[in-house]
Design an enzyme around this catalytic site. Structure first.
Site, PDB file in Angstrom:
ATOM      1  N   GLN A  29       0.879  -1.164   0.000  1.00  0.00           N
ATOM      2  CA  GLN A  29       0.000   0.000   0.000  1.00  0.00           C
ATOM      3  C   GLN A  29       0.916   1.212   0.000  1.00  0.00           C
ATOM      4  OE1 GLN A  29      -3.528  -1.405   1.375  1.00  0.00           O
ATOM      5  NE2 GLN A  29      -3.806  -0.227  -0.486  1.00  0.00           N
TER       6      GLN A  29
ATOM      7  N   THR B 256      -0.345  -2.993   7.414  1.00  0.00           N
ATOM      8  CA  THR B 256      -0.076  -4.432   7.325  1.00  0.00           C
ATOM      9  C   THR B 256      -0.964  -4.986   6.212  1.00  0.00           C
ATOM     10  OG1 THR B 256       0.391  -4.339   9.687  1.00  0.00           O
ATOM     11  CG2 THR B 256       0.207  -6.529   8.727  1.00  0.00           C
ATOM     12  N   HIS B 257      -0.776  -4.443   5.027  1.00  0.00           N
ATOM     13  CA  HIS B 257      -1.554  -4.847   3.857  1.00  0.00           C
ATOM     14  C   HIS B 257      -0.598  -5.363   2.800  1.00  0.00           C
ATOM     15  CE1 HIS B 257      -4.567  -1.491   5.253  1.00  0.00           C
ATOM     16  NE2 HIS B 257      -4.485  -2.490   6.106  1.00  0.00           N
ATOM     17  N   ASN B 258       0.086  -6.436   3.117  1.00  0.00           N
ATOM     18  CA  ASN B 258       0.959  -7.097   2.150  1.00  0.00           C
ATOM     19  C   ASN B 258       0.071  -7.992   1.287  1.00  0.00           C
ATOM     20  OD1 ASN B 258       2.061  -7.313   5.159  1.00  0.00           O
ATOM     21  ND2 ASN B 258       3.734  -6.656   3.881  1.00  0.00           N
TER      22      ASN B 258
END
Ligand SMILES: Cc1cc2nc3c(=O)[nH]c(=O)nc-3n(C[C@H](O)[C@H](O)[C@H](O)COP(=O)(O)OP(=O)(O)OC[C@H]3O[C@@H](n4cnc5c(N)ncnc54)[C@H](O)[C@@H]3O)c2cc1C
Ligand code: SF4
Lengths: 247, 589
Positions: free
Chosen positions: B347, B514-516
């Site tokens: 992101q 924490t948007h892997n």
């Protein structure tokens, strides 16, 4: 009764020790008995002893940290200085404990100097990094008989910290001065603004200075209180000074 | 000799959001399900106690709820020309560990992707032509449509008790909601949270600029709510220790507060904690997953046979376990061949601080998804002709609770320490708010995951290696969003604003999201994807990969609404189709 007599706390970090230490004969297995609860295993934080001496810092190290923290958050009528807030003691206790030892950090080699975007690459955990950096700063400033940091004039100290933050101080191949400045500033802010239970933010004075309400759990009455000062004084996990009898 | 357990119908590797959702669905279908979780059992009264949950140092800065990197981490670099070094300390993203996974310490921002987000490649080619999608931008369609997912988005929103206002009910645009969203079959289960002062000011400013502000959909319950499983959440108290913290109030949706009270009572469900899966075992012909091998809490190796294997360990661990188990062909950025590790994305975020002289905002009153948002510049909600990028993001204020170690912004020209800093923060803390932008990251040929050649975990196995940077597309898009945020900031009428563009390379230090995403992507054919639209491996039909691992690129919304919808969509197909013909692909290649 739960059929799972596992002491959950002894299992903390079990993975890391898996090959070395068999922890318990019981399986951490849950089946069909609903949400498992083990009373009285809650892990409260431990309040630091404000009266004891430094546990980690040597007197030279303490002199540097006290002086540097005071430049980062100086004394003035606005609110507490870093010293009045107890930041050095906070940091001492942090470095003496798990944080300083880096128990949660990945500390395997090989160590290399990374790019800024690769983050913490010191070959020591935070305690060792502080120790090595403070020594390197002492050596650097002492060259040719120069005065140590804490004996210098404030303007001189400020100029040095500014250079350190800008990567302009060469502390040798092992210590990245800019990375150390970042760590120190972060730790000072932690000590200033964290819950007083850890030894900093004495008397909640840093929270009072900015107006932070502290460890409160129900803020519903204040959501729609537009433009209204918050009516309550700050409170910490361990309560607030007014609740504690003097003596 | 490894211990060998009796077989189970299905095994979940990891017990966070996706593991809990799938276990609940499959036990309902009569299967015997085992979940294996490497971390601790965690429950609200014991581990998230409100007596000490509001502790910024312990939970955020000392990472108590997150993965222990001494156990395993990953290595990082911005491009293949650099040597990857280990992420020694958490920063940019905060990996979960323990029952509930990262869902314990998420914000609860629940989004649906736009219908066009799910067709990023074909949609952009069609609207903007070939030049809009350069050769190195390896974006793809998801292979699943918004209409396919709508019932499952709905199901997750009702599970969580999401508080929000619909903007599009069956095609009819609703006042007060997001007019750009895809059509919903019904209203959110709960009304929006109450909007504090800064959010109201933002809403007024955005409206004055002709934009369309609406309350952020929140898995922080705006009132007491009993979900379809019969589990009750309590009203959120706006405590402001939400994301990066666990909720002690049963108000934030997580596996613990929505599913476990039901699932944990089922005899057909078993959970093993403090057990770490080391690999997925395969049959000799490589066509069937036979189960998993894990280390139990005593450090013994245990072989667990299973009819179906589900990776639900979070995207980065899902990809690593595939690579460590030798499943699928690893991606090679030089040739573009191979699929495992391909299309890793993230992101891109930026912000604008707004400082007031005369407005007390009490920013510490907050909740993880308490926000006022505009989607006017998300996805393809605006014309990209001539802009030089595709994709977008949301722009708005999230008042999550201004914990002061983390939140002490000062205006331009004020240093980050010293007397001037101290005076500025004392003056401004209560009167500052921050507009955030949250942008998409397209897939790029050079961004990928593989195994590190040098660094090892506690067992001596290779760490995952992440090679990632923003490309021109992301920077142009993010700068565009940041300029829009600055317009909002000015329109809010404060004393001054400070504009924080996202400059330079991706940096592992400051927390971002924490948007892997990506690494075992879904799609409509086995050449370009690892799974079909049911998250079923094309090559190993009894292996399913849950999580954002499936995203071919990362749209401008938070992932978990879609992660959950994809899991439900898969569970439904498994129940209706797979169980009738086990071990068969549900989509013909
Ligand atoms: C601070 C923060 C804020 C967030 N906010 C939002 C938000 O507002 N909106 C949103 O959409 N998303 C948000 N997210 C992301 C969201 O938490 C994740 O998308 C979601 O939890 C993913 O679910 P998962 O099941 O894939 O992984 P997780 O929920 O993380 O669960 C994975 C589990 O697998 C376990 N595991 C890993 N490896 C193994 C192994 N080898 N053996 C056994 N177990 C293993 C882990 O310990 C973990 O418990 C946030 C995340 C964080 C950290
Ligand atoms: S803000 Fe609300 S949902 Fe979040 S932790 Fe506090 S009470 Fe729970």
């Amino acid at each position: 009764m739960s059929p799972f007599p596992v002491d959950r706390r002894t299992l903390l970090g079990a993975g890391a020790l898996a090959f070395a230490v068999p922890l318990t004969g019981a399986a951490a297995q849950f089946r069909g008995d609903g949400v498992f609860w083990s009373p009285n295993t809650s892990s409260y934080p431990t309040a630091v002893d404000l009266k004891a001496n430094y546990q980690f810092f040597t007197s030279d190290e303490a002199a540097f940290v006290e002086a540097a923290a005071l430049r980062m958050i100086p004394a003035d009528p606005t609110g507490p200085s870093a010293l009045e807030a107890g930041v050095p003691l906070f940091l001492d206790r942090q470095l003496a404990g798990d944080y300083g030892k880096g128990t949660r950090l990945y500390m395997r080699g090989p160590f290399g100097k990374g790019t800024d975007t690769q983050g913490y690459q010191a070959k020591w955990p935070p305690a060792g990094f502080h120790r090595a950096a403070i020594k390197a700063i002492g050596d650097h400033l002492g060259q040719g008989g120069g005065a140590p940091f804490h004996k210098r004039a404030e303007a001189d100290q400020d100029a040095f910290l500014k250079d350190l933050s800008g990567g302009k101080v060469d502390l040798g191949s092992d210590v990245d001065g800019k990375a150390y400045f970042k760590l120190l500033l972060q730790n000072v802010m932690e000590g200033y603004f964290s819950d007083p239970i850890y030894g900093g933010n004495r008397n909640l004075a840093a929270w009072k200075m900015i107006g932070f309400s502290g460890a409160r759990y129900d803020q519903r009455p204040y959501v729609l209180a537009y433009n209204k000062p918050y009516p309550l004084p700050p409170v910490g996990i361990g309560g607030r000074p007014a609740w504690t009898a003097k003596g | 000799m490894a211990i060998r357990n009796p077989p189970v119908d299905a095994v979940m590797i990891g017990f966070g959001w996706t593991g809990a959702i799938m276990a609940q669905e499959l036990t309902d279908a009569g299967l015997n399900v085992l979940a294996i979780e490497r971390g601790d059992w965690r429950d609200t009264p014991t581990d998230f106690s409100p007596a000490y949950a509001q502790d910024e140092l312990r939970y955020y800065w000392r990472h108590e709820l997150f993965q222990r990197l001494n156990h395993d981490t990953l290595t990082i670099r911005n491009n293949a020309g650099q040597t990857a070094l280990p992420m020694r300390q958490l920063g940019s993203f905060l990996l979960g560990s323990g029952v509930g996974g990262a869902g314990v310490h998420w914000n609860g921002q629940v989004w649906r992707f736009l219908p066009s987000d799910l067709k990023a490649r074909s949609h952009n080619l069609q609207r903007y032509g070939k030049a809009a999608v350069p050769d190195d931008m390896t974006i793809q369609d998801f292979g699943v449509s918004y209409d396919d997912l709508e019932p499952w988005y709905d199901k997750f929103e009702y599970l969580c008790g999401v508080s929000g206002k619909a903007g599009n009910l069956k095609g009819a645009i609703q006042a007060g909601g997001d007019p750009f969203e895809g059509p919903r079959s019904r209203e959110y289960p709960n009304p929006p949270l109450e909007m504090p002062y800064a959010l109201t000011l933002f809403g007024q400013a955005a409206t004055s600029l002709g934009r369309h502000p609406f309350p952020h959909p929140a898995a922080n319950a705006s009132r007491a709510y009993t979900n379809p499983l019969g589990v009750t959440l309590g009203p959120c108290t706006y405590c402001g220790f939400c994301e990066k913290y666990a909720c002690g109030d049963y108000s934030k949706a997580s596996a613990q507060t929505t599913i476990l009270p039901v699932l944990m009572r089922k005899k057909s469900f078993t959970l093993r904690t403090n057990c770490e899966v080391l690999k997925i075992n395969m049959s000799a012909d490589g066509k069937t997953a036979t189960g998993v091998t894990y280390l139990d809490e005593k450090g013994q190796e245990v072989e667990q046979p299973a009819e179906m294997v589900f990776l639900s360990a979070y995207i980065l661990h899902n990809v690593r376990l595939l690579l460590l188990s030798g499943i699928g062909k690893p991606y090679d950025p030089n040739t573009g061949e191979g699929i495992v590790g391909k299309n890793y994305a993230y992101q891109i975020t930026s912000s604008v601080n707004v400082f007031f002289n005369d407005k007390i905002l009490n920013p510490f009153v907050g909740a993880g998804a308490l926000g006022m948002i505009t989607n006017d510049f998300n996805g393809d909600n605006f014309d990209h002709a001539g802009l030089g990028f595709i994709g977008g993001g949301y722009v708005g204020i999230l008042q999550t609770g201004a914990r002061p170690i983390e939140t002490h912004a000062t205006p331009d020209g004020v240093p980050t320490w010293g007397l001037a800093w101290k005076k500025a923060i004392a003056r401004d803390y209560l009167k500052t708010t921050t507009i955030a932008t949250h942008g998409a990251v397209m897939a790029h040929r050079g961004n990928y995951l593989d195994l590190d050649p040098t660094y090892k975990d506690v067992y001596g196995r290779p760490l995952l290696r992440m090679t990632f940077d923003y490309t021109d597309n992301e920077h142009r898009m993010s700068d565009y969003l940041t300029d829009r945020a600055a317009e909002y900031g000015k329109a809010m009428g404060g004393r001054e604003i400070k504009t924080n563009y996202r400059k330079g390379s991706w940096d592992v230090v400051p927390y971002q999201t924490t948007h892997n995403t990506g690494g075992a992507i879904m799609g409509d054919n086995p050449r370009d994807s690892f799974t079909n639209k049911y998250l079923q491996s094309w090559d190993v039909p009894n292996l399913f990969v849950l999580g954002a691992t499936a995203f071919p690129q990362n749209p401008g919304y938070n992932p978990t609404g879609t992660v959950a919808a994809l899991a439900y969509h898969a569970a439904d197909a498994i129940k209706r189709q797979y169980l009738k013909a086990p071990h068969q692909p549900m989509v013909q290649a």
